[in-house]
Design a protein around this motif. Structure first.
Motif, mmCIF file in Angstrom:
data_model
loop_
_atom_site.group_PDB
_atom_site.id
_atom_site.type_symbol
_atom_site.label_atom_id
_atom_site.label_comp_id
_atom_site.label_asym_id
_atom_site.label_seq_id
_atom_site.Cartn_x
_atom_site.Cartn_y
_atom_site.Cartn_z
ATOM 1 N N GLN A 67 0.812 -1.209 0.000
ATOM 2 C CA GLN A 67 0.000 0.000 0.000
ATOM 3 C C GLN A 67 0.849 1.264 0.000
ATOM 4 O OE1 GLN A 67 -3.441 0.061 -0.100
ATOM 5 N NE2 GLN A 67 -3.281 2.272 -0.316
ATOM 6 N N PHE A 68 1.978 1.245 0.726
ATOM 7 C CA PHE A 68 2.728 2.478 0.926
ATOM 8 C C PHE A 68 4.104 2.496 0.270
ATOM 9 C CE2 PHE A 68 -0.159 2.138 4.569
ATOM 10 C CZ PHE A 68 -0.872 3.325 4.408
ATOM 11 N N PHE A 69 4.674 1.344 -0.063
ATOM 12 C CA PHE A 69 6.037 1.345 -0.575
ATOM 13 C C PHE A 69 6.130 0.927 -2.037
ATOM 14 C CE2 PHE A 69 6.656 0.766 4.052
ATOM 15 C CZ PHE A 69 7.428 1.890 4.292
ATOM 16 N N MET A 70 5.470 -0.153 -2.405
ATOM 17 C CA MET A 70 5.511 -0.664 -3.775
ATOM 18 C C MET A 70 6.942 -0.754 -4.295
ATOM 19 S SD MET A 70 2.178 1.212 -5.465
ATOM 20 C CE MET A 70 2.712 2.838 -4.953
ATOM 21 N N PRO A 71 7.788 -1.558 -3.682
ATOM 22 C CA PRO A 71 9.197 -1.627 -4.101
ATOM 23 C C PRO A 71 9.368 -2.212 -5.498
ATOM 24 C CG PRO A 71 8.684 -3.384 -2.556
ATOM 25 C CD PRO A 71 7.473 -2.507 -2.608
ATOM 26 N N ALA A 72 10.271 -1.622 -6.256
ATOM 27 C CA ALA A 72 10.577 -2.142 -7.586
ATOM 28 C C ALA A 72 11.621 -3.247 -7.479
ATOM 29 C CB ALA A 72 11.086 -1.012 -8.486
ATOM 30 N N LYS A 73 11.358 -4.360 -8.117
ATOM 31 C CA LYS A 73 12.288 -5.494 -8.151
ATOM 32 C C LYS A 73 12.616 -6.018 -6.746
ATOM 33 C CE LYS A 73 14.448 -3.864 -12.421
ATOM 34 N NZ LYS A 73 15.718 -3.482 -13.095
ATOM 35 N N GLY A 74 11.677 -5.897 -5.857
ATOM 36 C CA GLY A 74 11.868 -6.464 -4.531
ATOM 37 C C GLY A 74 12.799 -5.687 -3.633
ATOM 38 N N GLN A 75 13.278 -4.515 -4.072
ATOM 39 C CA GLN A 75 14.195 -3.694 -3.281
ATOM 40 C C GLN A 75 13.594 -2.292 -3.120
ATOM 41 O OE1 GLN A 75 17.278 -4.599 -1.978
ATOM 42 N NE2 GLN A 75 17.063 -6.704 -2.677
ATOM 43 N N LEU A 76 13.899 -1.657 -2.004
ATOM 44 C CA LEU A 76 13.340 -0.342 -1.716
ATOM 45 C C LEU A 76 14.475 0.653 -1.521
ATOM 46 C CD1 LEU A 76 10.375 0.738 -1.149
ATOM 47 C CD2 LEU A 76 11.053 0.781 1.234
ATOM 48 N N THR A 77 14.515 1.684 -2.358
ATOM 49 C CA THR A 77 15.549 2.700 -2.238
ATOM 50 C C THR A 77 15.209 3.665 -1.095
ATOM 51 O OG1 THR A 77 14.452 4.198 -3.792
ATOM 52 C CG2 THR A 77 15.946 2.540 -4.721
ATOM 53 N N TRP A 78 16.172 4.521 -0.773
ATOM 54 C CA TRP A 78 15.970 5.491 0.302
ATOM 55 C C TRP A 78 14.801 6.437 0.001
ATOM 56 C CZ3 TRP A 78 16.206 7.158 4.998
ATOM 57 C CH2 TRP A 78 16.176 8.525 5.294
ATOM 58 N N ILE A 79 14.723 6.918 -1.230
ATOM 59 C CA ILE A 79 13.641 7.840 -1.592
ATOM 60 C C ILE A 79 12.292 7.148 -1.455
ATOM 61 C CG2 ILE A 79 12.641 9.187 -3.475
ATOM 62 C CD1 ILE A 79 15.421 9.750 -4.496
ATOM 63 N N GLU A 80 12.180 5.919 -1.920
ATOM 64 C CA GLU A 80 10.915 5.183 -1.813
ATOM 65 C C GLU A 80 10.562 4.903 -0.349
ATOM 66 O OE1 GLU A 80 11.033 2.566 -5.936
ATOM 67 O OE2 GLU A 80 12.115 1.866 -4.163
ATOM 68 N N PHE A 81 11.580 4.663 0.447
ATOM 69 C CA PHE A 81 11.359 4.392 1.868
ATOM 70 C C PHE A 81 10.782 5.624 2.572
ATOM 71 C CE2 PHE A 81 12.990 4.179 6.281
ATOM 72 C CZ PHE A 81 12.467 2.947 6.666
ATOM 73 N N VAL A 82 11.379 6.796 2.348
ATOM 74 C CA VAL A 82 10.896 8.019 2.990
ATOM 75 C C VAL A 82 9.536 8.416 2.431
ATOM 76 C CG1 VAL A 82 11.405 10.436 3.462
ATOM 77 C CG2 VAL A 82 13.257 8.776 3.393
ATOM 78 N N ARG A 83 9.345 8.245 1.126
ATOM 79 C CA ARG A 83 8.062 8.593 0.523
ATOM 80 C C ARG A 83 6.935 7.733 1.094
ATOM 81 N NH1 ARG A 83 8.853 7.173 -4.492
ATOM 82 N NH2 ARG A 83 9.765 9.114 -5.188
ATOM 83 N N GLY A 84 7.220 6.469 1.341
ATOM 84 C CA GLY A 84 6.197 5.600 1.938
ATOM 85 C C GLY A 84 5.817 6.039 3.330
ATOM 86 N N TYR A 85 6.818 6.473 4.106
ATOM 87 C CA TYR A 85 6.518 6.976 5.457
ATOM 88 C C TYR A 85 5.662 8.235 5.379
ATOM 89 C CZ TYR A 85 7.155 8.962 10.097
ATOM 90 O OH TYR A 85 6.920 9.506 11.330
ATOM 91 N N ASN A 86 6.020 9.147 4.481
ATOM 92 C CA ASN A 86 5.260 10.387 4.341
ATOM 93 C C ASN A 86 3.823 10.108 3.920
ATOM 94 O OD1 ASN A 86 7.624 11.737 4.959
ATOM 95 N ND2 ASN A 86 8.102 12.239 2.827
ATOM 96 N N LYS A 87 3.658 9.149 3.065
ATOM 97 C CA LYS A 87 2.321 8.832 2.572
ATOM 98 C C LYS A 87 1.408 8.353 3.682
ATOM 99 C CE LYS A 87 0.016 6.030 -0.969
ATOM 100 N NZ LYS A 87 0.211 4.993 -2.017
ATOM 101 N N CYS A 88 1.967 7.658 4.657
ATOM 102 C CA CYS A 88 1.156 7.111 5.745
ATOM 103 C C CYS A 88 1.057 8.069 6.928
ATOM 104 C CB CYS A 88 1.729 5.778 6.217
ATOM 105 S SG CYS A 88 0.786 4.996 7.547
ATOM 106 N N CYS A 89 2.130 8.755 7.258
ATOM 107 C CA CYS A 89 2.201 9.489 8.526
ATOM 108 C C CYS A 89 2.167 11.000 8.392
ATOM 109 C CB CYS A 89 3.473 9.083 9.282
ATOM 110 S SG CYS A 89 3.558 7.324 9.669
ATOM 111 N N ALA A 90 2.111 11.518 7.187
ATOM 112 C CA ALA A 90 2.065 12.973 7.038
ATOM 113 C C ALA A 90 0.749 13.523 7.580
ATOM 114 C CB ALA A 90 2.226 13.351 5.567
#
Length: 537
Positions: A86-109
């Motif tokens: 729902q919040f991260f959608m990692p590409a190729k099974g890996q999550l970059t730093w930008i995707e990691f922070v964006r997922g947090y913002n999407k849920c907790c902003a």
């Protein structure tokens, strides 16, 4: 200087934007530590499996427990995967730093409560979809939160509440890691019935006095359900973001382990002492969901097993333990100046179409202690219908007749128009919304038309215009002012006890002879009131 400017400009704009948003919430340092512990050192990216395990909850209790929905263990099995998708959608099974922070913002902003609830329902929809359980919800996905269409069944609402309960439990267990304590989800039927009666059609034919709705096919429109949550249990929408943040923070502060151990839910029932209370965990959690103040934290403490010393500090009065009657009640609540929750369990006569005596629980939350007055007082408060159906009635803003608590006046004082002796909430003198008599034996509940202090609504199911009188089986008072309020009350009681002991003491040395004794003086005055006294010479 030129090199420094070049470095700043070369920083990706997208990364700068997501980091600034996380920094505005004060979460960026925590996210850096969590990412470093979750990431693979070789790829500097977080594997999908690590994220799923980070947000996973595993139920290790008995699947045949009477209060556990059969789909509850399945729901928890897929929760971690649903949150990651729902919040991260990692590409190729890996999550970059930008995707990691964006997922947090999407849920907790910072966002509206309706958007938070939208995300919560999306997680439920995804989780049940992974378990191949149908749910009649449709979403229009966009960056603004999207729209929802469809409806929920009572069983869907119960699963959502169970999921939120586990998130709340997990947040608290991570804050207070005093050994692993497993909990079975409490009875939340009163909340489900509240959603049904508030959102479904009135001709649904559901008997709220018989709360078996497991096979009910009542349709609860999702739009009305959102309105019910925001008006009745607004803190429910915060459960997901609080769980999300707590899990990542726990990961950031963990030891050298790269992946945290899973939390387990279930297995151990609450203590017998807690089960005997009116304020059982499910009811305490529901009341806590209505409050966004510090009272929420105090009530949340009652949702989980606590030490006996802490329990004795929070519960001020229980009629079955301390004795019934307004004087007994007063001796335990006097001097407490913090918020208080009073609960009344009672029963009334049979309703139409049934010969069964109805048992119900109502309550009132005050923002201050009780005072012995012959008029209404208070600054704020709430009334609660707790069982069998949960509702909250906050202040209406029209009047301020929040609390009335009056004892018999001291001494034999003649009163031409004596004021009622008892405890009351709302309404007017002689026409109170809730009135408990001086023996704490009977409670009268009147129609909301007589009350302009609290919002309108029935405190009892099928409550008509006539007053309902119930026989009180138990009264409880819980102090929600924390350690400070209890400390003030203890000091007050010690001071009153000292004054009482001083008044009881008689200095016998001042009456060393019969001639100087007060008894001799009284006898002399009675025999010859005109005699000249030594004091008159």
């Amino acid at each position: 200087m030129g090199a420094s400017s070049s470095t700043v400009q070369s920083r990706p704009t997208e990364q700068q934007e997501v980091e600034n948003e996380a920094s505005s919430m004060g979460a960026l340092p925590m996210l850096r530590r969590a990412f470093s512990k979750l990431a693979d050192p070789e790829t500097n990216a977080v594997p999908r499996e690590n994220l799923q395990q980070c947000f996973s909850l595993v139920y290790n209790g008995q699947s045949d427990a009477s209060n556990i929905h059969k789909l509850f263990p399945v729901l928890l099995d897929h929760l971690g995967s649903s949150i990651v998708d729902q919040f991260f959608m990692p590409a190729k099974g890996q999550l970059t730093w930008i995707e990691f922070v964006r997922g947090y913002n999407k849920c907790c902003a910072r966002m509206s409560a309706s958007m938070s609830l939208n995300m919560l329902l999306r997680v439920l929809h995804s989780t049940l979809g992974r378990a191949n359980v149908p749910i009649n919800l449709e979403f229009e996905f966009d960056d603004t939160g999207g729209k929802m269409n469809g409806s929920l069944l009572p069983s869907d609402v119960l699963l959502l509440l169970f999921m939120c309960w586990c998130m709340s439990w997990d947040c608290r267990s991570l804050k207070n890691p005093e050994g692993e304590v497993s909990l079975s989800p409490p009875n939340l039927n009163h909340l489900v019935l509240s959603a049904i009666t508030s959102c479904a059609k009135t001709d649904s034919g559901l008997n709220v006095w018989d709360s078996d709705f497991s096979s009910s096919e009542v349709q609860i429109p999702v739009g009305k359900f959102v309105t019910w949550v925001l008006s009745t249990v607004p803190c429910l929408s915060d459960c997901l973001s609080q769980f999300f943040h707590a899990r990542l923070q726990n990961q950031a502060t963990a030891g050298d382990e790269s992946v945290p151990a899973n939390s387990s839910v279930g297995g151990v029932s609450l203590t017998t002492e807690c089960d005997n209370n009116i304020l059982i965990p499910g009811r305490a959690w529901a009341i806590g969901l209505t409050q966004r103040s510090t009272i929420n934290e105090e009530i949340s403490e009652l949702c989980f097993p606590i030490s006996k010393d802490r329990m004795d500090e929070i519960i001020l009065y229980r009629s079955s333990a301390h004795g019934k009657g307004l004087n007994r009640f007063w001796s335990h609540v006097e001097g407490y100046k913090g918020p208080m929750l009073i609960l009344v369990a009672a029963s009334s006569g049979p309703h139409e179409g049934s010969s069964i005596v109805s048992k119900w629980v109502i309550g009132a939350l005050t923002n201050q202690g009780f005072e012995n007055k012959d008029l209404f007082y208070g600054t704020s408060g709430c009334l609660y219908a707790i069982s069998p159906v949960f509702h909250v009635f906050p202040p209406s803003g029209k009047e301020k007749n929040f609390v009335y608590s009056h004892l018999h006046p001291g001494g034999r004082v003649y009163e031409p128009r004596p004021k009622p002796v008892g405890i009351a909430f709302g309404g007017t003198m002689g026409n109170e919304r809730i009135f408990i008599d001086e023996d704490l034996a009977r409670v009268t509940v009147r129609h909301h038309a007589a009350d302009k202090t609290y919002q309108h609504g029935p405190l009892l199911p099928d409550q008509g215009f006539l007053a309902v009188e119930g026989l009180v089986s138990e009264v409880e008072v819980w102090g929600l002012g924390g350690h400070a309020a209890k400390k003030v009350q203890d000091s007050y009681k010690k001071r009153e006890e000292l004054f009482t002991n001083q008044r009881r003491k008689v200095d016998l040395k001042t009456f060393s002879s019969w001639e100087d004794s007060p008894e001799k003086m009284m006898m002399d005055m009675t025999s010859d009131p005109n005699a000249v006294r030594r004091e008159d010479r």
